[in-house]
Structure formats: structure tokens, C-alpha cells
Write a protein that holds these residues in place. Sequence first.
Motif, PDB file in Angstrom:
ATOM      1  N   THR A  29       0.831  -1.200   0.000  1.00 51.77           N
ATOM      2  CA  THR A  29       0.000   0.000   0.000  1.00 51.77           C
ATOM      3  C   THR A  29       0.870   1.255   0.000  1.00 51.77           C
ATOM      4  OG1 THR A  29      -1.813  -1.107   1.162  1.00 51.77           O
ATOM      5  CG2 THR A  29      -1.743   1.291   1.281  1.00 51.77           C
ATOM      6  N   GLY A  30       0.543   2.215  -0.874  1.00 54.47           N
ATOM      7  CA  GLY A  30       1.294   3.470  -0.924  1.00 54.47           C
ATOM      8  C   GLY A  30       1.658   3.868  -2.333  1.00 54.47           C
ATOM      9  N   ASP A  31       2.533   4.854  -2.441  1.00 52.95           N
ATOM     10  CA  ASP A  31       2.954   5.400  -3.733  1.00 52.95           C
ATOM     11  C   ASP A  31       4.310   4.839  -4.144  1.00 52.95           C
ATOM     12  OD1 ASP A  31       0.670   6.987  -3.817  1.00 52.95           O
ATOM     13  OD2 ASP A  31       1.635   8.611  -2.703  1.00 52.95           O
ATOM     14  N   TRP A  32       4.435   4.543  -5.446  1.00 51.46           N
ATOM     15  CA  TRP A  32       5.658   3.955  -5.989  1.00 51.46           C
ATOM     16  C   TRP A  32       6.065   4.692  -7.269  1.00 51.46           C
ATOM     17  CZ3 TRP A  32       7.879  -0.648  -3.865  1.00 51.46           C
ATOM     18  CH2 TRP A  32       7.146  -1.207  -2.829  1.00 51.46           C
ATOM     19  N   ASP A  33       7.375   4.872  -7.457  1.00 51.45           N
ATOM     20  CA  ASP A  33       7.924   5.429  -8.695  1.00 51.45           C
ATOM     21  C   ASP A  33       8.225   4.263  -9.638  1.00 51.45           C
ATOM     22  OD1 ASP A  33       7.884   8.109  -7.810  1.00 51.45           O
ATOM     23  OD2 ASP A  33       9.717   7.766  -6.663  1.00 51.45           O
ATOM     24  N   LYS A  46       4.006   6.935 -11.982  1.00 45.70           N
ATOM     25  CA  LYS A  46       3.824   6.713 -10.557  1.00 45.70           C
ATOM     26  C   LYS A  46       2.582   5.847 -10.362  1.00 45.70           C
ATOM     27  CE  LYS A  46       5.947  11.038  -9.003  1.00 45.70           C
ATOM     28  NZ  LYS A  46       7.047  10.398  -8.273  1.00 45.70           N
ATOM     29  N   ILE A  47       2.656   4.917  -9.428  1.00 45.04           N
ATOM     30  CA  ILE A  47       1.508   4.085  -9.109  1.00 45.04           C
ATOM     31  C   ILE A  47       1.167   4.237  -7.633  1.00 45.04           C
ATOM     32  CG2 ILE A  47       1.722   2.392 -10.960  1.00 45.04           C
ATOM     33  CD1 ILE A  47       3.255   0.579  -9.110  1.00 45.04           C
ATOM     34  N   SER A  48      -0.132   4.314  -7.361  1.00 42.95           N
ATOM     35  CA  SER A  48      -0.638   4.354  -5.990  1.00 42.95           C
ATOM     36  C   SER A  48      -1.432   3.074  -5.766  1.00 42.95           C
ATOM     37  CB  SER A  48      -1.527   5.582  -5.783  1.00 42.95           C
ATOM     38  OG  SER A  48      -0.799   6.781  -5.962  1.00 42.95           O
ATOM     39  N   LEU A  49      -1.046   2.302  -4.771  1.00 44.08           N
ATOM     40  CA  LEU A  49      -1.642   0.994  -4.537  1.00 44.08           C
ATOM     41  C   LEU A  49      -2.380   0.938  -3.208  1.00 44.08           C
ATOM     42  CD1 LEU A  49       1.299  -1.325  -5.685  1.00 44.08           C
ATOM     43  CD2 LEU A  49      -0.750  -0.729  -6.983  1.00 44.08           C
ATOM     44  N   MET A 104      10.474  -3.320  -6.056  1.00 43.29           N
ATOM     45  CA  MET A 104       9.911  -4.474  -6.736  1.00 43.29           C
ATOM     46  C   MET A 104      10.257  -4.403  -8.217  1.00 43.29           C
ATOM     47  SD  MET A 104       5.859  -3.584  -6.317  1.00 43.29           S
ATOM     48  CE  MET A 104       5.180  -1.938  -6.542  1.00 43.29           C
ATOM     49  N   LYS A 105      10.308  -5.559  -8.861  1.00 46.18           N
ATOM     50  CA  LYS A 105      10.682  -5.615 -10.267  1.00 46.18           C
ATOM     51  C   LYS A 105      10.205  -6.926 -10.868  1.00 46.18           C
ATOM     52  CE  LYS A 105      15.320  -7.494  -9.376  1.00 46.18           C
ATOM     53  NZ  LYS A 105      16.776  -7.307  -9.592  1.00 46.18           N
ATOM     54  N   GLY A 106      10.194  -6.958 -12.225  1.00 51.05           N
ATOM     55  CA  GLY A 106       9.773  -8.179 -12.886  1.00 51.05           C
ATOM     56  C   GLY A 106       9.642  -7.994 -14.383  1.00 51.05           C
ATOM     57  N   ASP A 107       8.768  -8.805 -14.989  1.00 48.81           N
ATOM     58  CA  ASP A 107       8.573  -8.810 -16.434  1.00 48.81           C
ATOM     59  C   ASP A 107       7.274  -8.107 -16.797  1.00 48.81           C
ATOM     60  OD1 ASP A 107      10.919 -10.334 -16.874  1.00 48.81           O
ATOM     61  OD2 ASP A 107       9.819 -12.166 -16.382  1.00 48.81           O
ATOM     62  N   ALA A 108       7.255  -7.503 -17.993  1.00 42.68           N
ATOM     63  CA  ALA A 108       6.071  -6.812 -18.494  1.00 42.68           C
ATOM     64  C   ALA A 108       5.651  -7.416 -19.827  1.00 42.68           C
ATOM     65  CB  ALA A 108       6.348  -5.314 -18.656  1.00 42.68           C
ATOM     66  N   ALA A 120      10.147  -0.732  -9.699  1.00 42.17           N
ATOM     67  CA  ALA A 120       9.508   0.354  -8.954  1.00 42.17           C
ATOM     68  C   ALA A 120      10.151   0.482  -7.582  1.00 42.17           C
ATOM     69  CB  ALA A 120       8.009   0.102  -8.816  1.00 42.17           C
ATOM     70  N   LYS A 121      10.172   1.702  -7.092  1.00 39.87           N
ATOM     71  CA  LYS A 121      10.679   1.975  -5.752  1.00 39.87           C
ATOM     72  C   LYS A 121       9.635   2.778  -4.986  1.00 39.87           C
ATOM     73  CE  LYS A 121      15.636   1.944  -6.813  1.00 39.87           C
ATOM     74  NZ  LYS A 121      16.906   2.709  -6.739  1.00 39.87           N
ATOM     75  N   ARG A 122       9.493   2.457  -3.722  1.00 38.32           N
ATOM     76  CA  ARG A 122       8.531   3.178  -2.899  1.00 38.32           C
ATOM     77  C   ARG A 122       8.897   4.659  -2.866  1.00 38.32           C
ATOM     78  NH1 ARG A 122       4.798   1.095   0.657  1.00 38.32           N
ATOM     79  NH2 ARG A 122       5.810  -0.957   0.717  1.00 38.32           N
ATOM     80  N   ALA A 123       7.929   5.522  -3.097  1.00 34.80           N
ATOM     81  CA  ALA A 123       8.199   6.958  -3.215  1.00 34.80           C
ATOM     82  C   ALA A 123       8.839   7.527  -1.962  1.00 34.80           C
ATOM     83  CB  ALA A 123       6.907   7.712  -3.536  1.00 34.80           C
ATOM     84  N   SER A 124       8.449   7.036  -0.797  1.00 35.50           N
ATOM     85  CA  SER A 124       9.024   7.544   0.449  1.00 35.50           C
ATOM     86  C   SER A 124      10.504   7.242   0.548  1.00 35.50           C
ATOM     87  CB  SER A 124       8.290   6.936   1.652  1.00 35.50           C
ATOM     88  OG  SER A 124       8.387   5.522   1.643  1.00 35.50           O
ATOM     89  N   ALA A 125      10.951   6.168  -0.133  1.00 38.71           N
ATOM     90  CA  ALA A 125      12.361   5.781  -0.075  1.00 38.71           C
ATOM     91  C   ALA A 125      13.224   6.677  -0.946  1.00 38.71           C
ATOM     92  CB  ALA A 125      12.528   4.328  -0.504  1.00 38.71           C
ATOM     93  N   THR A 126      12.599   7.397  -1.908  1.00 40.61           N
ATOM     94  CA  THR A 126      13.362   8.264  -2.804  1.00 40.61           C
ATOM     95  C   THR A 126      13.045   9.738  -2.591  1.00 40.61           C
ATOM     96  OG1 THR A 126      11.658   8.010  -4.502  1.00 40.61           O
ATOM     97  CG2 THR A 126      13.518   6.480  -4.575  1.00 40.61           C
TER      98      THR A 126
END
Length: 244
Positions: A29-33, A46-49, A104-108, A120-126
Motif C-alpha cells: 500500500t502506498g505510492d511507488w515510482d 507513478k503508481i498508488s496501490l 519491486m521488479k519483474g517482467d512486463a 519500482a521503488k517506494r516513493a518515500s524511499a526516494t
Amino acid sequence: MNRLVYALSALVCALILSASATAQSPDVTGDWDLTINSPQGARQGKISLKQEGEKLTGMLKNQRGELPLEGSVKGKEIKLKYTVKFQDQDLVITMTGNVDGDAMKGDADFGGFAQGDWNAKRASATAASGAAPAPATQSSGDKSGDKTDVTGAWSVTVETEAGSGNPSFTFKQEGEKLTGKYKGAFGEADLTGTVKGDKIEFSFKVSGQVEGVITYTGATDGKTMKGKVNLAGFGEGTFSGKKQ
């Protein structure tokens, strides 16, 4: 009695294993770049989950605007998908991968037509690194005294992994405000933007084979310009131009 003890022991073990599995499931849960790499290049957003058990819902924000997404997380495995319009058809983009703390990372998969990868990296971490560019913005503002003027006709060369193109632009600059016209492979469109010191940014909407907003960002001395172009969120490239 032995059977009862055995049954109770099995139940306790099952509960312990279930609790352990639940504990291993991360909360995303939260915002990710987000960065998605496709054959056409990299796309940022940006994704908000929002996580409820294993179910995920949220929004993706990029140059195309906002798009709803959904998915699931089981243990460290995550799956997300959203739909975009491509050539007037719905194209489902699916991202599968693993969560590791604030990353987090993977295939598209792009509707079965192409494959790529994502991270993706959690927005708070960056957040700390994101706050650093503020002095640079002030510095570019200090250069406004140079009065760079890009008004006029321009010939531009765009280079991408999918090929190159030569669109033309006509700019009208009033202070820092920029308006004008685009002509090229996507047809004709009105553009808007800004010129601040030697920094230039402009964008325009396109429709047809690609739908969205194409954005150019770069530097100019009033006679030449160069920088990066984002192709409506479907890819990126570089550009250079000369005033005619």
C-alpha cells in the motif's frame, strides 16, 4: 486420545505455517515510482496501490494521464495490470514480479505483442533524492536575463529505438510562455510550453496510432536546441533542432 493429540498437533502446525506465510506477505500500500522498459524505450510513471488481503487496486499516473489498475500479491509475488488505448483498441499491459522491501521488479507483457521489464521503488524511499534538484530550478531561473527567444520556424530531428523522424515546429514566445504548431508523422497539432533561461519544455496532444501527450524537454540558445522526447508514454528518444 492419541488420535486427538495428533489432530490437535496437526492443527497447530497448520496454523503456524499459515501465520508464517501471512507474515511473509509484504504490504505494498502506498505510492511507488515506476519505470517500464519496452522495445520502444523506457517509460516513467507513478503508481498508488491499496492492498486488501491479496487484492490490489490503484491508479497509474503518467504522460497519458491517470489509468486504473488492479492486481494481487501472494507472498512476495506481485501481479499488476492496466489497459491503454492503442490504435483504437484496448491493450492490456501486465506486470508480474517480486517485492523486496521498498523495491519491486519483474517482467512486463504488452498485450502479447511485446515483452519488457519493469521496476519500482517506494516513493518515500526516494523522497530525499527527489528534493535535491530545487537549487537547480533557481539557477535556471537566474538565467532568464539571457532572454532566449525561440520564436520562428524550426527543423528538428528525433531519434528513437524504433527509428528517426524530422518534424517541424513553429514557435511564438512571449516572455516565458510558448505556443506554436507541430507538423510531422503524427499530423498537425497546437503546442504549448515554456522557456526559462536556457531550459525549454513543450508538449502537444496526438491521436490515431498513438494517443496521448508528446513532451519535449531540453536546452536551447535560441538558435539550436536538444534534449529528450517522451512519446505519449509509449517510448522515449532524443531530439536536436535548428532555427530556420
